[in-house]
Design a protein around this motif. Structure first.
Motif, PDB file in Angstrom:
ATOM      1  N   GLU A 264       0.820  -1.221   0.000  1.00 42.99           N
ATOM      2  CA  GLU A 264       0.000   0.000   0.000  1.00 42.99           C
ATOM      3  C   GLU A 264       0.847   1.261   0.000  1.00 42.99           C
ATOM      4  O   GLU A 264       0.388   2.323  -0.427  1.00 42.99           O
ATOM      5  CB  GLU A 264      -0.956  -0.028   1.198  1.00 42.99           C
ATOM      6  CG  GLU A 264      -2.062  -1.070   1.026  1.00 42.99           C
ATOM      7  CD  GLU A 264      -2.808  -1.421   2.304  1.00 42.99           C
ATOM      8  OE1 GLU A 264      -3.880  -2.038   2.193  1.00 42.99           O
ATOM      9  OE2 GLU A 264      -2.312  -1.102   3.397  1.00 42.99           O
ATOM     10  N   ALA A 265       2.107   1.135   0.438  1.00 38.43           N
ATOM     11  CA  ALA A 265       2.997   2.309   0.461  1.00 38.43           C
ATOM     12  C   ALA A 265       3.824   2.438  -0.820  1.00 38.43           C
ATOM     13  O   ALA A 265       4.575   3.403  -0.989  1.00 38.43           O
ATOM     14  CB  ALA A 265       3.934   2.212   1.669  1.00 38.43           C
ATOM     15  N   LEU A 266       3.703   1.473  -1.736  1.00 33.25           N
ATOM     16  CA  LEU A 266       4.532   1.482  -2.951  1.00 33.25           C
ATOM     17  C   LEU A 266       4.078   2.542  -3.947  1.00 33.25           C
ATOM     18  O   LEU A 266       2.895   2.851  -4.057  1.00 33.25           O
ATOM     19  CB  LEU A 266       4.440   0.120  -3.660  1.00 33.25           C
ATOM     20  CG  LEU A 266       5.185  -1.059  -3.049  1.00 33.25           C
ATOM     21  CD1 LEU A 266       4.823  -2.339  -3.799  1.00 33.25           C
ATOM     22  CD2 LEU A 266       6.690  -0.835  -3.107  1.00 33.25           C
ATOM     23  N   THR A 267       5.054   3.056  -4.701  1.00 34.19           N
ATOM     24  CA  THR A 267       4.723   3.853  -5.879  1.00 34.19           C
ATOM     25  C   THR A 267       4.800   2.907  -7.074  1.00 34.19           C
ATOM     26  O   THR A 267       5.859   2.354  -7.360  1.00 34.19           O
ATOM     27  CB  THR A 267       5.742   5.001  -6.061  1.00 34.19           C
ATOM     28  OG1 THR A 267       5.746   5.781  -4.867  1.00 34.19           O
ATOM     29  CG2 THR A 267       5.362   5.874  -7.246  1.00 34.19           C
ATOM     30  N   MET A 268       3.669   2.709  -7.736  1.00 39.24           N
ATOM     31  CA  MET A 268       3.627   1.749  -8.853  1.00 39.24           C
ATOM     32  C   MET A 268       3.631   2.478 -10.189  1.00 39.24           C
ATOM     33  O   MET A 268       3.129   3.598 -10.292  1.00 39.24           O
ATOM     34  CB  MET A 268       2.355   0.890  -8.766  1.00 39.24           C
ATOM     35  CG  MET A 268       2.237   0.078  -7.498  1.00 39.24           C
ATOM     36  SD  MET A 268       0.749  -0.986  -7.550  1.00 39.24           S
ATOM     37  CE  MET A 268       0.577  -1.373  -5.804  1.00 39.24           C
ATOM     38  N   THR A 269       4.183   1.818 -11.196  1.00 39.47           N
ATOM     39  CA  THR A 269       4.054   2.336 -12.564  1.00 39.47           C
ATOM     40  C   THR A 269       2.601   2.118 -13.009  1.00 39.47           C
ATOM     41  O   THR A 269       1.862   1.353 -12.383  1.00 39.47           O
ATOM     42  CB  THR A 269       4.976   1.575 -13.537  1.00 39.47           C
ATOM     43  OG1 THR A 269       4.510   0.208 -13.614  1.00 39.47           O
ATOM     44  CG2 THR A 269       6.430   1.599 -13.071  1.00 39.47           C
ATOM     45  N   GLY A 270       2.224   2.773 -14.088  1.00 43.09           N
ATOM     46  CA  GLY A 270       0.860   2.623 -14.599  1.00 43.09           C
ATOM     47  C   GLY A 270       0.541   1.179 -14.923  1.00 43.09           C
ATOM     48  O   GLY A 270      -0.544   0.671 -14.627  1.00 43.09           O
ATOM     49  N   LYS A 271       1.523   0.492 -15.523  1.00 39.57           N
ATOM     50  CA  LYS A 271       1.315  -0.907 -15.905  1.00 39.57           C
ATOM     51  C   LYS A 271       1.152  -1.779 -14.658  1.00 39.57           C
ATOM     52  O   LYS A 271       0.254  -2.627 -14.582  1.00 39.57           O
ATOM     53  CB  LYS A 271       2.518  -1.375 -16.732  1.00 39.57           C
ATOM     54  CG  LYS A 271       2.282  -2.672 -17.495  1.00 39.57           C
ATOM     55  CD  LYS A 271       3.466  -2.983 -18.400  1.00 39.57           C
ATOM     56  CE  LYS A 271       3.206  -4.244 -19.202  1.00 39.57           C
ATOM     57  NZ  LYS A 271       4.362  -4.626 -20.012  1.00 39.57           N
TER      58      LYS A 271
END
Length: 332
Positions: A264-271
């Motif tokens: 939940e704390a991650l920054t994810m790429t759009g993909k």
């Protein structure tokens, strides 16, 4: 409780998923420990899986793990979901299940799948390639022949010959037709694609041929079920597996389960975000009331005789609580 839920068997497939900060041996011991808990809660079966070379799964030798589970329990049925038949010689598989059935009579199931290794490297290491899955139907016939003593080789599978170990076909793709032609019970998933699941079940029932193993169709539907005190808590149970799936789709390797709070704390790429959000949808998750309603819908749509729950998550206590809550729904 609805009459459909009351008359349905509930079982569990535990994939021995590894968790961040925990070892493969711990994952296997977690599965054995869970089996005892599930037995106490009244679940019908506990099945274990076969995966090779996957960082996130410790269960690579399902018949060995099934022996440990059966030795640690007394009444719950124990089996495989499944042994991937194209990876093995049918004689050896028959012998392994013959040994299991001899040691734990009347409690062993033989769930069989047609997948070969996930990657080219794993397939090479197993001495197999993708085309080996095409031989599944013939391998299945050979395997069942060892139990019935009908092998044209003149060889006899000891101690399998003459024993009855219920076979199940894990229906992926062609599996529904194969299960129907062989006259075997079928396991089909998952809840995220109900339409495809119903089509497979309809095909299976329509083409089923009675056999010495089953006189009529038997359908097991499989998928993720998460039950918690609130919908939000139930959704959090899904987070680690959804992220692992998203990671595998974007990085090519299936990792150990991370804690939900880390995801939940991650920054994810759009993909990554797209795969992750998709991985959270379509499962049966929520409070007891919500899950009971959803299960009733699925059972009415499919007419399934059994539900095989395949939930994996990082928090083992929360997972056990989910199974307790589900058992309360299913036992009234």
């Amino acid at each position: 409780m609805s009459s459909s839920i009351a008359t349905t068997r509930f079982s569990v497939l535990d994939r021995s998923r590894t968790r961040e900060g925990h070892t493969h041996p711990e994952a296997l011991r977690d599965t054995v420990r869970l089996a005892g808990e599930l037995e106490g809660l009244g679940y019908h079966r506990l099945w274990v899986s076969e995966h090779h070379g996957v960082p996130g799964v410790a269960g690579s030798a399902p018949t060995v793990l099934a022996a440990a589970v059966a030795a640690a329990t007394r009444t719950i049925r124990v089996g495989t979901g499944g042994v991937m038949l194209p990876n093995h010689r049918p004689l050896v598989v028959a012998e392994q299940f013959g040994v299991l059935e001899s040691l734990f009579p009347g409690r062993i199931d033989m769930g069989l799948g047609r997948s070969v290794g996930f990657t080219d490297g794993v397939r090479r290491a197993l001495g197999r390639d993708k085309e080996d899955a095409e031989d599944f139907e013939a391998q299945l016939r050979e395997l069942l022949g060892w139990f019935r003593g009908t092998s044209p080789t003149g060889v006899h599978a000891r101690p399998a010959e003459g024993l009855t170990v219920p076979p199940f076909v894990l229906a992926m793709g062609e599996g529904a037709g194969i299960a129907a032609r062989a006259g075997l019970p079928m396991v089909i998933g998952d809840f995220r694609n109900r339409e495809k699941m119903r089509r497979g079940i309809d095909h299976y029932r329509e083409h089923f041929r009675p056999s010495p193993w089953a006189s009529e169709p038997y359908v097991v539907v499989s998928g993720t079920v998460a039950v918690a005190g609130t919908p939000e808590e139930a959704r959090r149970l899904l987070v680690p597996e959804a992220w692992s799936m998203a990671y595998s789709r974007t990085h090519g390797t299936f990792p150990p389960l991370p804690p939900a709070e880390r995801v939940e704390a991650l920054t994810m790429t759009g993909k990554e975000r797209g795969f992750y959000e998709s991985g959270l949808t379509g499962h049966i998750a929520g409070t007891e009331e919500q899950v009971a309603h959803e299960l009733e819908t699925v059972l009415k749509e499919t007419g399934a005789q059994e539900v095989l729950v395949t939930t994996s998550t990082y928090d083992r206590e929360a997972l056990l609580d989910s199974y307790r809550r589900l058992a309360a729904i299913t036992s009234g």
